[in-house]
Design a protein around this motif. Structure first.
Motif, PDB file in Angstrom:
ATOM      1  N   VAL A 100      -6.500   6.014   5.880  1.00  0.00           N
ATOM      2  CA  VAL A 100      -6.501   6.722   4.601  1.00  0.00           C
ATOM      3  C   VAL A 100      -5.059   6.812   4.128  1.00  0.00           C
ATOM      4  CG1 VAL A 100      -7.027   8.893   3.428  1.00  0.00           C
ATOM      5  CG2 VAL A 100      -8.583   8.014   5.174  1.00  0.00           C
ATOM      6  N   VAL A 101      -4.818   6.366   2.890  1.00  0.00           N
ATOM      7  CA  VAL A 101      -3.471   6.307   2.333  1.00  0.00           C
ATOM      8  C   VAL A 101      -3.451   6.984   0.962  1.00  0.00           C
ATOM      9  CG1 VAL A 101      -2.867   4.207   3.600  1.00  0.00           C
ATOM     10  CG2 VAL A 101      -3.876   4.025   1.337  1.00  0.00           C
ATOM     11  N   THR A 102      -2.253   7.203   0.441  1.00  0.00           N
ATOM     12  CA  THR A 102      -2.072   7.886  -0.840  1.00  0.00           C
ATOM     13  C   THR A 102      -1.781   6.878  -1.943  1.00  0.00           C
ATOM     14  OG1 THR A 102      -1.084   9.720   0.370  1.00  0.00           O
ATOM     15  CG2 THR A 102      -0.749   9.687  -2.008  1.00  0.00           C
ATOM     16  N   VAL A 103      -2.391   7.094  -3.117  1.00  0.00           N
ATOM     17  CA  VAL A 103      -2.133   6.237  -4.264  1.00  0.00           C
ATOM     18  C   VAL A 103      -0.749   6.573  -4.803  1.00  0.00           C
ATOM     19  CG1 VAL A 103      -2.863   5.607  -6.588  1.00  0.00           C
ATOM     20  CG2 VAL A 103      -4.584   6.040  -4.826  1.00  0.00           C
ATOM     21  N   GLU A 104       0.132   5.597  -4.847  1.00  0.00           N
ATOM     22  CA  GLU A 104       1.506   5.780  -5.335  1.00  0.00           C
ATOM     23  C   GLU A 104       1.577   5.595  -6.844  1.00  0.00           C
ATOM     24  OE1 GLU A 104       5.625   6.499  -4.866  1.00  0.00           O
ATOM     25  OE2 GLU A 104       3.997   6.739  -3.432  1.00  0.00           O
ATOM     26  N   GLU A 105       0.982   4.520  -7.341  1.00  0.00           N
ATOM     27  CA  GLU A 105       0.854   4.272  -8.781  1.00  0.00           C
ATOM     28  C   GLU A 105      -0.635   4.192  -9.067  1.00  0.00           C
ATOM     29  OE1 GLU A 105       2.910   0.850 -10.298  1.00  0.00           O
ATOM     30  OE2 GLU A 105       4.804   1.440  -9.385  1.00  0.00           O
ATOM     31  N   ALA A 106      -1.084   4.911 -10.058  1.00  0.00           N
ATOM     32  CA  ALA A 106      -2.515   4.998 -10.357  1.00  0.00           C
ATOM     33  C   ALA A 106      -3.161   3.617 -10.375  1.00  0.00           C
ATOM     34  CB  ALA A 106      -2.717   5.695 -11.699  1.00  0.00           C
ATOM     35  N   THR A 108      -5.531   1.434 -12.011  1.00  0.00           N
ATOM     36  CA  THR A 108      -6.232   1.286 -13.286  1.00  0.00           C
ATOM     37  C   THR A 108      -6.568  -0.176 -13.486  1.00  0.00           C
ATOM     38  OG1 THR A 108      -4.115   1.102 -14.450  1.00  0.00           O
ATOM     39  CG2 THR A 108      -5.120   3.280 -14.377  1.00  0.00           C
ATOM     40  N   GLY A 109      -7.753  -0.410 -13.971  1.00  0.00           N
ATOM     41  CA  GLY A 109      -8.187  -1.791 -14.168  1.00  0.00           C
ATOM     42  C   GLY A 109      -8.309  -2.541 -12.846  1.00  0.00           C
ATOM     43  N   GLY A 110      -8.499  -1.779 -11.769  1.00  0.00           N
ATOM     44  CA  GLY A 110      -8.673  -2.396 -10.462  1.00  0.00           C
ATOM     45  C   GLY A 110      -7.386  -2.688  -9.714  1.00  0.00           C
ATOM     46  N   ARG A 111      -6.217  -2.414 -10.325  1.00  0.00           N
ATOM     47  CA  ARG A 111      -4.932  -2.706  -9.682  1.00  0.00           C
ATOM     48  C   ARG A 111      -4.036  -1.477  -9.685  1.00  0.00           C
ATOM     49  NH1 ARG A 111      -4.872  -7.558  -7.018  1.00  0.00           N
ATOM     50  NH2 ARG A 111      -5.952  -9.100  -8.238  1.00  0.00           N
ATOM     51  N   GLY A 112      -3.276  -1.317  -8.604  1.00  0.00           N
ATOM     52  CA  GLY A 112      -2.323  -0.221  -8.503  1.00  0.00           C
ATOM     53  C   GLY A 112      -1.505  -0.386  -7.240  1.00  0.00           C
ATOM     54  N   LYS A 113      -0.906   0.719  -6.784  1.00  0.00           N
ATOM     55  CA  LYS A 113      -0.085   0.666  -5.575  1.00  0.00           C
ATOM     56  C   LYS A 113      -0.393   1.870  -4.707  1.00  0.00           C
ATOM     57  CE  LYS A 113       3.492  -2.129  -7.527  1.00  0.00           C
ATOM     58  NZ  LYS A 113       4.841  -2.561  -7.437  1.00  0.00           N
ATOM     59  N   VAL A 114      -0.342   1.652  -3.392  1.00  0.00           N
ATOM     60  CA  VAL A 114      -0.564   2.735  -2.434  1.00  0.00           C
ATOM     61  C   VAL A 114       0.619   2.803  -1.482  1.00  0.00           C
ATOM     62  CG1 VAL A 114      -3.083   2.609  -2.544  1.00  0.00           C
ATOM     63  CG2 VAL A 114      -1.872   1.223  -0.875  1.00  0.00           C
ATOM     64  N   THR A 119       6.222   2.373   3.133  1.00  0.00           N
ATOM     65  CA  THR A 119       6.115   1.123   2.373  1.00  0.00           C
ATOM     66  C   THR A 119       5.076   1.261   1.270  1.00  0.00           C
ATOM     67  OG1 THR A 119       6.591  -0.079   4.406  1.00  0.00           O
ATOM     68  CG2 THR A 119       5.734  -1.360   2.582  1.00  0.00           C
ATOM     69  N   VAL A 120       5.374   0.683   0.117  1.00  0.00           N
ATOM     70  CA  VAL A 120       4.428   0.671  -0.998  1.00  0.00           C
ATOM     71  C   VAL A 120       3.779  -0.710  -1.046  1.00  0.00           C
ATOM     72  CG1 VAL A 120       4.175   0.880  -3.494  1.00  0.00           C
ATOM     73  CG2 VAL A 120       5.763   2.380  -2.280  1.00  0.00           C
ATOM     74  N   TRP A 121       2.441  -0.715  -1.077  1.00  0.00           N
ATOM     75  CA  TRP A 121       1.661  -1.948  -1.088  1.00  0.00           C
ATOM     76  C   TRP A 121       0.896  -2.063  -2.396  1.00  0.00           C
ATOM     77  CZ3 TRP A 121       0.508  -5.449   3.069  1.00  0.00           C
ATOM     78  CH2 TRP A 121       1.176  -5.173   4.253  1.00  0.00           C
ATOM     79  N   ALA A 128      -8.253   5.079  -9.506  1.00  0.00           N
ATOM     80  CA  ALA A 128      -7.918   6.328  -8.826  1.00  0.00           C
ATOM     81  C   ALA A 128      -6.588   6.825  -9.367  1.00  0.00           C
ATOM     82  CB  ALA A 128      -7.842   6.107  -7.319  1.00  0.00           C
ATOM     83  N   PRO A 129      -6.440   8.142  -9.563  1.00  0.00           N
ATOM     84  CA  PRO A 129      -5.184   8.673 -10.085  1.00  0.00           C
ATOM     85  C   PRO A 129      -4.097   8.694  -9.016  1.00  0.00           C
ATOM     86  CG  PRO A 129      -6.685  10.461  -9.585  1.00  0.00           C
ATOM     87  CD  PRO A 129      -7.438   9.189  -9.350  1.00  0.00           C
TER      88      PRO A 129
END
Length: 151
Positions: A100-106, A108-114, A119-121, A128-129
């Motif tokens: 379980v990880v945290t959403v870093e960039e929302a 939207t449209g099926g793409r974002g960053k966690v 490390t940001v992936w 997800a917000p």
């Protein structure tokens, strides 16, 4: 005596010289590539010493044996990755499955960053917000596939 005359006087021993050179090259260059050509050269050298074979046929035998040894080695000497106690050792994204990880960039449209640790992936999944908790369910290359984490 020139170099050409010297090597033609050696006859089948040239194959053993080539085999040793290929074995040395195998020791210097990482990977298992030249050993099979060296083995083929040694076999052709043995044939050349045992039978009186023209050099043209020796070259053909070397080509055939080289190809055959490479195909046999690739089929039967391939590393068994399933026997590893850590099958995802070289797949960094695969190591995060189920985490379980945290959403870093929302997302939207099926793409974002966690964020995974420090490390940001890149991530793909349902929207997800920022700050939401998501579970890693897979990976496509270096993109983590995520879904909403249910507590």
């Amino acid at each position: 005596m020139g170099l050409t005359e010297f090597f033609s006087s050696l006859g089948a021993w040239n194959w053993f010289i080539l085999a040793v050179a290929l074995f040395v090259l195998e020791a210097i260059v990482p990977g298992v590539h030249f050993v099979w050509f060296g083995a083929a050269a040694a076999v052709v050298g043995l044939f050349g010493l045992t039978f009186d074979i023209a050099w043209e046929w020796q070259l053909i035998a070397f080509a055939v044996l080289s190809c055959a040894s490479v195909f046999v080695a690739r089929r039967y000497a391939a590393p068994d990755m399933s026997a590893s106690d850590e099958p995802d050792l070289n797949s960094r994204a695969g190591q995060y499955l189920g985490r379980v990880v945290t959403v870093e960039e929302a997302i939207t449209g099926g793409r974002g960053k966690v964020r995974v640790g420090d490390t940001v992936w890149n991530a793909q999944g349902s929207d997800a917000p920022q700050g939401a908790m998501v579970r890693v369910t897979g990976a496509v290359g270096t993109v983590l596939v995520v879904e909403h984490a249910v507590n």
